[in-house]
Design a protein around this motif. Structure first.
Motif, short mmCIF file in Angstrom:
data_model
loop_
_atom_site.label_atom_id
_atom_site.label_comp_id
_atom_site.label_asym_id
_atom_site.label_seq_id
_atom_site.Cartn_x
_atom_site.Cartn_y
_atom_site.Cartn_z
N THR A 154 0.84 -1.19 0.00
CA THR A 154 0.00 0.00 0.00
C THR A 154 0.88 1.25 0.00
O THR A 154 1.70 1.43 0.88
CB THR A 154 -0.93 0.01 1.23
OG1 THR A 154 -1.74 -1.17 1.19
CG2 THR A 154 -1.82 1.25 1.23
N ILE A 155 0.69 2.10 -0.99
CA ILE A 155 1.40 3.38 -1.09
C ILE A 155 0.56 4.48 -0.44
O ILE A 155 1.06 5.31 0.31
CB ILE A 155 1.68 3.75 -2.57
CG1 ILE A 155 2.49 2.64 -3.25
CG2 ILE A 155 2.37 5.10 -2.68
CD1 ILE A 155 3.86 2.37 -2.64
N SER A 156 -0.74 4.48 -0.73
CA SER A 156 -1.65 5.42 -0.07
C SER A 156 -3.00 4.75 0.07
O SER A 156 -3.38 3.89 -0.73
CB SER A 156 -1.77 6.72 -0.87
OG SER A 156 -2.48 6.49 -2.06
N PHE A 157 -3.72 5.15 1.10
CA PHE A 157 -5.04 4.58 1.36
C PHE A 157 -5.90 5.63 2.04
O PHE A 157 -5.46 6.32 2.96
CB PHE A 157 -4.92 3.35 2.28
CG PHE A 157 -6.26 2.89 2.78
CD1 PHE A 157 -7.07 2.12 1.99
CD2 PHE A 157 -6.70 3.27 4.04
CE1 PHE A 157 -8.32 1.72 2.44
CE2 PHE A 157 -7.94 2.87 4.50
CZ PHE A 157 -8.75 2.09 3.70
N ASN A 158 -7.14 5.77 1.56
CA ASN A 158 -8.09 6.70 2.16
C ASN A 158 -9.49 6.11 2.11
O ASN A 158 -9.82 5.36 1.17
CB ASN A 158 -8.10 8.03 1.39
CG ASN A 158 -6.81 8.78 1.54
OD1 ASN A 158 -6.59 9.44 2.53
ND2 ASN A 158 -5.94 8.65 0.55
N GLU A 159 -10.28 6.47 3.09
CA GLU A 159 -11.69 6.11 3.11
C GLU A 159 -12.51 7.40 3.19
O GLU A 159 -12.08 8.37 3.80
CB GLU A 159 -12.03 5.22 4.29
CG GLU A 159 -11.50 3.82 4.13
CD GLU A 159 -11.91 2.91 5.26
OE1 GLU A 159 -12.62 1.93 4.98
OE2 GLU A 159 -11.53 3.18 6.41
N TYR A 160 -13.66 7.36 2.59
CA TYR A 160 -14.56 8.50 2.58
C TYR A 160 -15.88 8.04 3.16
O TYR A 160 -16.42 7.02 2.73
CB TYR A 160 -14.73 9.00 1.15
CG TYR A 160 -15.38 10.35 1.03
CD1 TYR A 160 -14.63 11.51 1.22
CD2 TYR A 160 -16.73 10.47 0.75
CE1 TYR A 160 -15.22 12.76 1.11
CE2 TYR A 160 -17.32 11.72 0.63
CZ TYR A 160 -16.56 12.87 0.82
OH TYR A 160 -17.14 14.10 0.71
N PRO A 161 -16.42 8.75 4.12
CA PRO A 161 -17.66 8.30 4.78
C PRO A 161 -18.88 8.42 3.86
O PRO A 161 -18.86 9.13 2.86
CB PRO A 161 -17.79 9.25 5.97
CG PRO A 161 -17.07 10.49 5.55
CD PRO A 161 -15.94 10.02 4.66
#
Length: 177
Positions: A154-161
């Motif tokens: 994983t280089i970048s990871f984001n979650e959006y609600p």
């Protein structure tokens, strides 16, 4: 990851679904601006997007010399993600946006993406959680998705609600090799 609709039922749904192309492209631009710094400013020789839909996907928004679009229903190349016609280690980047849950067999699709992506290549993935019953699969969380990509870092990871639509995840992964 839970099985929802049959592949055949999903294809029937796709043929009646009408995508708002302008709205979709604006959303893709927002996703890249907000979560795509690892891929936006980079130049790629060969790029593949699986599941481009009517909008053409992210390919026209990135700097890819030789972009290739695959979409079983709408694409210029109508391959399933589970059976890609490309040689091993062909692409510098693979993009799959809100498509893994549309695949007939997500595990096999990931195996094919891994096969065609070069060692050290990037995978840009976006996926909504808890999709409706008309999708073949639904993922409840990022772990269910990321656990499929065992050959990646994983280089970048984001979650959006959840807001107007379901919550989602977006990540840039790098193929180990």
């Amino acid at each position: 990851m839970k099985k929802m609709a049959s592949w055949e039922d999903y294809i029937k749904f796709e043929h009646t679904h009408k995508e708002n192309v302008e709205k979709t492209l604006e959303f893709f631009k927002w996703v890249l601006k907000t979560y795509g710094k690892e891929v936006v400013d980079k130049e790629f020789e060969n790029g593949l997007e699986i599941g481009t839909g009517l909008s053409g996907g992210y390919l026209p928004l990135l700097n890819i010399k030789n972009p290739v679009a695959v979409d079983y229903v709408y694409g210029p190349i109508k391959d399933k993600a589970e059976v890609l016609r490309f040689r091993n280690n062909t692409f510098d980047i693979v993009i799959i946006s809100n498509t893994l849950d549309h695949c007939e067999d997500p595990r096999l699709a990931v195996k094919e993406m891994t096969r065609v992506l070069k060692d050290g290549g990037l995978l840009f993935i976006f996926n909504f959680y808890d999709e409706p019953d008309n999708h073949p699969w639904s993922f409840s969380n990022s772990k269910e998705i990321l656990d499929l990509f065992i050959d990646f870092q994983t280089i970048s990871f984001n979650e959006y609600p959840k807001r107007k639509r379901n919550a989602f995840m977006v990540a840039t992964l790098q193929k180990c090799g």
